[in-house]
Design an enzyme around this catalytic site. Structure first.
Site, PDB file in Angstrom:
ATOM      1  N   GLY A 214       0.822  -1.200   0.000  1.00  0.00           N
ATOM      2  CA  GLY A 214       0.000   0.000   0.000  1.00  0.00           C
ATOM      3  C   GLY A 214       0.859   1.253   0.000  1.00  0.00           C
ATOM      4  O   GLY A 214       1.953   1.292  -0.558  1.00  0.00           O
ATOM      5  N   SER A 215       0.386   2.287   0.662  1.00  0.00           N
ATOM      6  CA  SER A 215       0.999   3.607   0.535  1.00  0.00           C
ATOM      7  C   SER A 215       2.370   3.732   1.176  1.00  0.00           C
ATOM      8  O   SER A 215       3.084   4.695   0.889  1.00  0.00           O
ATOM      9  CB  SER A 215       0.060   4.669   1.111  1.00  0.00           C
ATOM     10  OG  SER A 215      -1.104   4.758   0.324  1.00  0.00           O
ATOM     11  N   THR A 216       2.765   2.817   2.054  1.00  0.00           N
ATOM     12  CA  THR A 216       4.124   2.885   2.591  1.00  0.00           C
ATOM     13  C   THR A 216       5.151   2.732   1.475  1.00  0.00           C
ATOM     14  O   THR A 216       6.273   3.228   1.573  1.00  0.00           O
ATOM     15  CB  THR A 216       4.352   1.797   3.657  1.00  0.00           C
ATOM     16  OG1 THR A 216       3.958   0.526   3.119  1.00  0.00           O
ATOM     17  CG2 THR A 216       3.565   2.091   4.911  1.00  0.00           C
TER      18      THR A 216
ATOM     19  N   ASP B  82      -6.041   3.293   0.291  1.00  0.00           N
ATOM     20  CA  ASP B  82      -5.152   4.178   1.004  1.00  0.00           C
ATOM     21  C   ASP B  82      -5.457   4.139   2.436  1.00  0.00           C
ATOM     22  O   ASP B  82      -6.255   3.362   2.887  1.00  0.00           O
ATOM     23  CB  ASP B  82      -5.206   5.595   0.476  1.00  0.00           C
ATOM     24  CG  ASP B  82      -3.893   6.278   0.686  1.00  0.00           C
ATOM     25  OD1 ASP B  82      -3.050   6.152  -0.175  1.00  0.00           O
ATOM     26  OD2 ASP B  82      -3.709   6.877   1.718  1.00  0.00           O
TER      27      ASP B  82
END
Length: 685
Positions: A298-300, A662
């Site tokens: 994901g967003s990491t 997100d």
């Protein structure tokens, strides 16, 4: 020629032949004596000397400060010499006697003590009082010998790292397995002389060969930091995690690394097990998910996309990008998590807001070849080399088959599968100045005398980005924590950089709704990082950073204090503005949101209005089934509270319509009223 001369010649020939034979014999005897003597002597001794092995004490496993995590304690083993037992003619009697003491059937013991072998173990790791009782019986052919068994004084602490050893003191998992050769030592023995009939000789010679204790393996793990991490995970599993509302995740991990050396200071995972009773644990609980499991980050992962774009100079931090709410690739719209998009923003704000279209734009500018180059350079799709068995490689999309749409989804952390240790190692490269380090678990090997045999040596794999790029991205990620979606990890007085992430889980080839992997990665102090921490929580409804960030915040704060890292007098005490040129509205006074779950809409609106909040509604019905922010959350005074309505508990709520990959509940706050979240004095939302 006269007969006398002939006879003399024959005698001389015979003499020389005998002399030659004697010379060859002497040479052969000398060769056997000098060259093979030791081996032949050993074989002779083996034929009439029989040894009872004496197990060595297995070396300790310690943390970096010398605290014992695994040790060996003395025990004894009961053995039999079958030839002597058979000669005594008392096999049945002895089997019956031993069965009462050892708790085994007499038939099982009789079969063992009369077996056609030189030595048989009847039972290992018996208590000293039991061994003493057997010695007092003086049964022919039955004896006891010194042994040891493994003991883990800290119980479940660092269980997935340490692993465990079996009944024969052989390493089976974890460091016990990977460092078995250093830990196990060299066995000794008690030798006794026997005759050809297998009976001990009267006045026979006895020899004792002392065992050599194994070496101590000193880990990079810090017992205290490991305990901080496991404390937070245990809270999660007890339903006490922040914003979990009593829900329990399927599993979770926290990893702590020194980004400058690659030393792992903690690897904690739940569920866990007690290595003292590993047989009782479910095999799935023994799996080291931080190393062996993969997930879509994901967003990491946007940290990596940003690093590549900055290094390749495909973007400038002050350059502006307009987010209309989605990004169209090959006729498909990839939406931003914020309804309507973020509008005009700089690329610093793209990072702060975790704007999907902005990061997709970075990926498209990089192109497929360059993007995959950085995937490989940062170590994805390959093992990190950490000293744990069963490490996963992760899975990268096939470059030859990847499309521009795949590039778009990869840029925001979907499509590819990574392991937690891979992601933390890559982020640590961003934090430490741009060098990818090999993550390590063993600090040094120490001999029984206390002398260091193998000292620690950090291993630099390669430089991935420049120091200038690293410095710039550290500042941007610090801004994410101070101004953006990572505010829940803000620590007053410390400079923290980080990134949230929420990944949808793939089930039967498609993304499951309402089941997410929440994560947060951070490092501090942002200007000179000492710690990099990643938390991954599997099995949360939708919260993302709201679940994982507080965990990282707590572990980070306790670890920084423990390491003696004092607050920076120049660091902000409240969320502020770390980079010049960016304007943000000042934070208002924080206020606590009352819980209105289960109330009729009219009553809920009245309670929220009296508390100074505005309300928005979603769904049909007159009952409040859910609310964002949740009760007791602290947000800005006058913020909007989003209420989810329905007739009963079966009415679809947020988990059914929340489809964006997100991060955290910050998105819902923005949907509700586009107001930033305030923080409590300790940074808790």
């Amino acid at each position: 020629m006269s007969p006398l001369v002939v006879m003399r010649k024959r005698i001389a020939f015979l003499f020389f032949c005998v002399c030659a034979f004697l010379v060859v014999l002497i040479i052969r005897l000398g060769f056997v004596q000098l060259s093979q003597g030791a081996d032949l002597r050993q074989k002779a001794d083996d034929s009439h000397f029989r040894g009872v092995p004496v197990a060595p004490k297995r070396g300790n496993i310690e943390d970096r400060n010398g605290n014992v995590l695994a040790m060996s304690v003395s025990s004894e083993t009961v053995y039999a010499i079958p030839a002597e037992v058979r000669q005594s003619g008392r096999a049945k009697e002895m089997a019956l006697t031993l069965s009462k003491i050892l708790g085994k059937t007499d038939a099982e013991i009789e079969a063992r003590i009369t077996k056609r072998s030189a030595l048989e173990y009847i039972q290992k790791q018996v208590k000293p009082e039991v061994a003493a009782q057997i010695r007092a019986l003086a049964l022919p052919g039955i004896g006891t010998t010194e042994d040891s068994q493994r003991y883990y004084p800290q119980g479940t602490l660092a269980c997935h790292i340490i692993g465990f050893a079996g009944i024969d003191n052989q390493g089976l998992e974890g460091i016990e397995l990977t460092r078995d050769s250093e830990l196990k030592g060299i066995p000794g023995s008690i030798l006794q002389e026997f005759g050809a009939n297998g009976i001990p000789l009267p006045q026979a010679e006895h020899q004792y060969l002392a065992p050599k204790q194994g070496n101590t393996v000193r880990l990079t793990i810090d017992e205290s930091i490991q305990a901080f991490a496991e404390r937070e995970l245990n809270k999660l599993m007890a339903g006490q995690g922040t914003n979990m509302n009593g829900q329990v995740p399927k599993s979770a991990s926290i990893l702590v690394m020194d980004p400058n050396t690659g030393e792992m200071l903690a690897i904690a995972s739940v569920p866990g097990f007690n290595p003292n009773h590993y047989q009782d644990a479910d095999p799935s609980a023994r799996r080291n998910i931080a190393v062996q499991n993969g997930y879509e980050p994901g967003s990491t992962f946007k940290i990596i996309t940003l690093a590549a774009a900055l290094e390749e100079k495909k973007i400038k931090p002050t350059e502006h990008f307009f987010d209309k709410g989605s990004y169209t690739v090959l006729g498909k719209n990839v939406r931003c998590w914020k309804s309507g998009g973020h509008g005009d923003q700089s690329f610093v704000q793209v990072a702060e807001n975790s704007c999907n279209p902005g990061f997709i734009e970075m990926g498209q500018r990089l192109g497929m070849d360059t993007f995959y180059k950085y995937l490989r350079e940062f170590g994805f799709g390959q093992k990190t080399g950490i000293e744990m068995s069963g490490e996963a490689r992760g899975i990268l999309a096939n470059k030859k088959k990847a499309t521009a749409l795949d590039l778009a989804t990869m840029s925001i952390g979907q499509t590819n599968n990574v392991t937690p240790i891979q992601l933390l190692t890559a982020v640590s490269a961003v934090a430490n100045g741009g060098t990818l380090m090999k993550p390590q678990l063993v600090k040094e090997i120490v001999g029984p005398s206390g002398r260091v045999i193998t000292p620690f040596k950090k291993e630099e794999i390669r430089r991935v980005i420049s120091e200038d790029t690293s410095k710039l991205e550290r500042e941007i990620l610090e801004s994410v924590v101070t101004n953006g979606t990572g505010r829940r990890s803000f620590l007053p007085g410390y400079r923290v950089a980080g990134k949230t992430g929420t990944a949808q889980k793939v089930v039967n080839g498609s993304y499951a709704q309402g089941d997410y992997i929440a994560s947060f990665v951070a490092f501090a102090p942002a200007d000179h990082p000492r710690l990099a921490i990643l938390a991954v929580v599997d099995g949360v409804p939708f919260f993302g950073g709201a679940v994982a960030a507080p965990i990282v915040q707590s572990v980070m704060l306790d670890s920084l204090k423990y390491l003696g890292i004092k607050p920076d007098t120049k660091a902000p005490l409240t969320p502020g503005k770390p980079m010049p040129g960016l304007e943000f509205p000042p934070l208002k006074k924080a206020a606590t949101v009352p819980s209105v779950l289960g109330l009729p809409l009219a009553e809920a609106q009245k309670a929220l209005t009296e508390a100074g909040f505005k309300t928005l509604t979603e769904g049909q019905g007159e009952m409040v089934l859910d609310q964002i922010p949740h009760g007791d959350a602290q947000v800005e005074e006058g913020s909007n509270v989003l209420l989810y309505l329905g007739k009963d508990a079966s009415t679809p709520t947020l988990a059914h319509w929340w489809e964006d990959d997100d991060e955290d509940i910050e998105a819902i706050h923005n949907l509700a009223g586009r107001v930033p979240i305030s923080v409590s004095p300790l940074g808790q939302p």
